[in-house]
Design an enzyme around this catalytic site. Structure first.
Site, PDB file in Angstrom:
ATOM      1  N   GLU A  63     -42.427 -34.541 -86.692  1.00  0.00           N
ATOM      2  CA  GLU A  63     -43.549 -33.408 -86.384  1.00  0.00           C
ATOM      3  C   GLU A  63     -43.237 -31.941 -86.739  1.00  0.00           C
ATOM      4  O   GLU A  63     -41.730 -31.818 -86.340  1.00  0.00           O
ATOM      5  CB  GLU A  63     -44.188 -33.571 -85.031  1.00  0.00           C
ATOM      6  N   ASP A  64     -43.884 -31.362 -87.304  1.00  0.00           N
ATOM      7  CA  ASP A  64     -43.583 -29.715 -87.250  1.00  0.00           C
ATOM      8  C   ASP A  64     -43.731 -28.973 -85.948  1.00  0.00           C
ATOM      9  O   ASP A  64     -42.734 -28.249 -85.559  1.00  0.00           O
ATOM     10  CB  ASP A  64     -44.592 -28.972 -88.235  1.00  0.00           C
TER      11      ASP A  64
ATOM     12  N   ASP B  58     -47.697 -28.974 -79.636  1.00  0.00           N
ATOM     13  CA  ASP B  58     -48.370 -27.767 -78.829  1.00  0.00           C
ATOM     14  C   ASP B  58     -49.024 -28.523 -77.529  1.00  0.00           C
ATOM     15  O   ASP B  58     -48.189 -28.678 -76.605  1.00  0.00           O
ATOM     16  CB  ASP B  58     -49.519 -27.496 -79.775  1.00  0.00           C
TER      17      ASP B  58
ATOM     18  N   ARG C 117     -48.121 -21.998 -95.851  1.00  0.00           N
ATOM     19  CA  ARG C 117     -47.208 -23.147 -95.672  1.00  0.00           C
ATOM     20  C   ARG C 117     -46.080 -23.121 -96.541  1.00  0.00           C
ATOM     21  O   ARG C 117     -44.778 -23.678 -95.970  1.00  0.00           O
ATOM     22  CB  ARG C 117     -47.974 -24.246 -96.090  1.00  0.00           C
TER      23      ARG C 117
ATOM     24  N   PHE D  26     -49.705 -18.169 -81.862  1.00  0.00           N
ATOM     25  CA  PHE D  26     -50.021 -18.872 -82.919  1.00  0.00           C
ATOM     26  C   PHE D  26     -49.019 -18.555 -84.250  1.00  0.00           C
ATOM     27  O   PHE D  26     -48.436 -17.452 -84.562  1.00  0.00           O
ATOM     28  CB  PHE D  26     -51.473 -18.747 -83.675  1.00  0.00           C
TER      29      PHE D  26
HETATM   30  P1  IMP Z   1     -51.142 -30.363 -80.416  1.00  0.00           P
HETATM   31  O1  IMP Z   1     -52.089 -31.838 -80.655  1.00  0.00           O
HETATM   32  O2  IMP Z   1     -51.895 -29.590 -79.368  1.00  0.00           O
HETATM   33  O3  IMP Z   1     -49.873 -30.942 -79.880  1.00  0.00           O
HETATM   34  O4  IMP Z   1     -51.386 -29.884 -81.678  1.00  0.00           O
HETATM   35  C1  IMP Z   1     -50.225 -30.098 -82.764  1.00  0.00           C
HETATM   36  C2  IMP Z   1     -50.851 -29.652 -83.959  1.00  0.00           C
HETATM   37  O5  IMP Z   1     -51.736 -28.447 -84.063  1.00  0.00           O
HETATM   38  C3  IMP Z   1     -49.646 -29.631 -85.059  1.00  0.00           C
HETATM   39  O6  IMP Z   1     -49.387 -30.420 -85.597  1.00  0.00           O
HETATM   40  C4  IMP Z   1     -50.179 -28.576 -85.804  1.00  0.00           C
HETATM   41  O7  IMP Z   1     -50.931 -28.896 -87.129  1.00  0.00           O
HETATM   42  C5  IMP Z   1     -51.198 -27.628 -84.957  1.00  0.00           C
HETATM   43  N1  IMP Z   1     -50.663 -26.441 -84.279  1.00  0.00           N
HETATM   44  C6  IMP Z   1     -50.291 -26.361 -83.148  1.00  0.00           C
HETATM   45  N2  IMP Z   1     -49.681 -25.087 -82.988  1.00  0.00           N
HETATM   46  C7  IMP Z   1     -49.641 -24.444 -83.861  1.00  0.00           C
HETATM   47  C8  IMP Z   1     -49.410 -23.245 -84.511  1.00  0.00           C
HETATM   48  O8  IMP Z   1     -49.047 -22.208 -83.833  1.00  0.00           O
HETATM   49  N3  IMP Z   1     -49.489 -22.901 -85.802  1.00  0.00           N
HETATM   50  C9  IMP Z   1     -50.167 -23.771 -86.701  1.00  0.00           C
HETATM   51  N4  IMP Z   1     -50.463 -24.903 -86.493  1.00  0.00           N
HETATM   52  C10 IMP Z   1     -50.236 -25.200 -85.176  1.00  0.00           C
HETATM   53 MG    MG Z   2     -48.546 -31.224 -87.623  1.00  0.00          MG
END
Ligand code: IMP
Ligand code: MG
Length: 179
Positions: A103-104, A107, A169, A156
């Site tokens: 994963e990138d 959050d 990206r 963010f």
């Molecule tokens: P989660 O489900 O809340 O853990 O969010 C995960 C997904 O939200 C990641 O795979 C990203 O695609 C997106 N995301 C969360 N934080 C950021 C950010 O700071 N910038 C861009 N995309 C984000």
């Molecule tokens: Mg992602």
């Protein structure tokens, strides 16, 4: 390096290429040690965000692996269970194998938790999670994250695969939004 503008927002440099590379080197060393005995682990790059990280990470792996690319689609199910997540593009077999999810960013952890739940249904031997970035103040899930590159504050960010409405990206460095 300068601030950049994407759509209506301003972003400033936050994590530079050399820091990203160092974090990946450390992850790679750890993964090479811990995964080398596994027979052909299946690496799953979660598109779109993890494409750049995956490309840099896998070329540092010194064992045989299989690499596959998946996407997640969320939709509202017809049943009362509400949202169901579906994995698109998973044609490799998961059963009995060590799966490494790449994963990138994690959050809240909602995405990764759903993905792991869905993968578990296919009975892998084990699932390891590798994420370049983690927002620890946001992460409320109990799921253990095996490999975490960098921990960042709750702001963010864009760049190095991460986007703001599809922009940013391609940037080699990571930028943070300006208040
Ligand atoms: P989660 O489900 O809340 O853990 O969010 C995960 C997904 O939200 C990641 O795979 C990203 O695609 C997106 N995301 C969360 N934080 C950021 C950010 O700071 N910038 C861009 N995309 C984000
Ligand atoms: Mg992602």
């Amino acid at each position: 390096m300068n601030t950049i503008r994407l759509h209506d927002k301003q972003f400033k440099p936050f994590i530079f290429q050399n820091q990203i590379n160092k974090a990946i080197d450390i992850l790679a060393e750890q993964m090479n040690k811990e995964l080398k005995e596994e027979p052909l682990p299946l690496f799953l790059c979660v598109l779109n965000g993890a494409f750049m990280f995956t490309a840099d990470l896998v070329r540092k792996m010194d064992f045989e692996l299989e690499l596959s690319f998946i996407k997640l689609s969320s939709y509202c199910g017809t049943q009362s269970t509400g949202e169901v997540s579906e994995i698109i593009g998973l044609n490799a077999s998961v059963e009995g194998r060590t799966v490494v999810v790449i994963e990138d960013i994690v959050d809240t952890g909602i995405t990764i938790e759903k993905l792991v739940e869905t993968l578990e249904k296919q009975h892998p031997k084990q699932i390891k999670i590798c994420t370049l970035l983690l927002k620890p103040d946001q992460y409320k899930k109990s799921l253990h994250l095996d490999y975490v590159g960098l921990k960042i504050p709750n702001a963010f960010i864009v760049g190095y695969g991460l986007d703001y409405n599809s922009y940013g990206r391609q940037l080699p460095d990571i930028y943070v939004i300006e208040p």
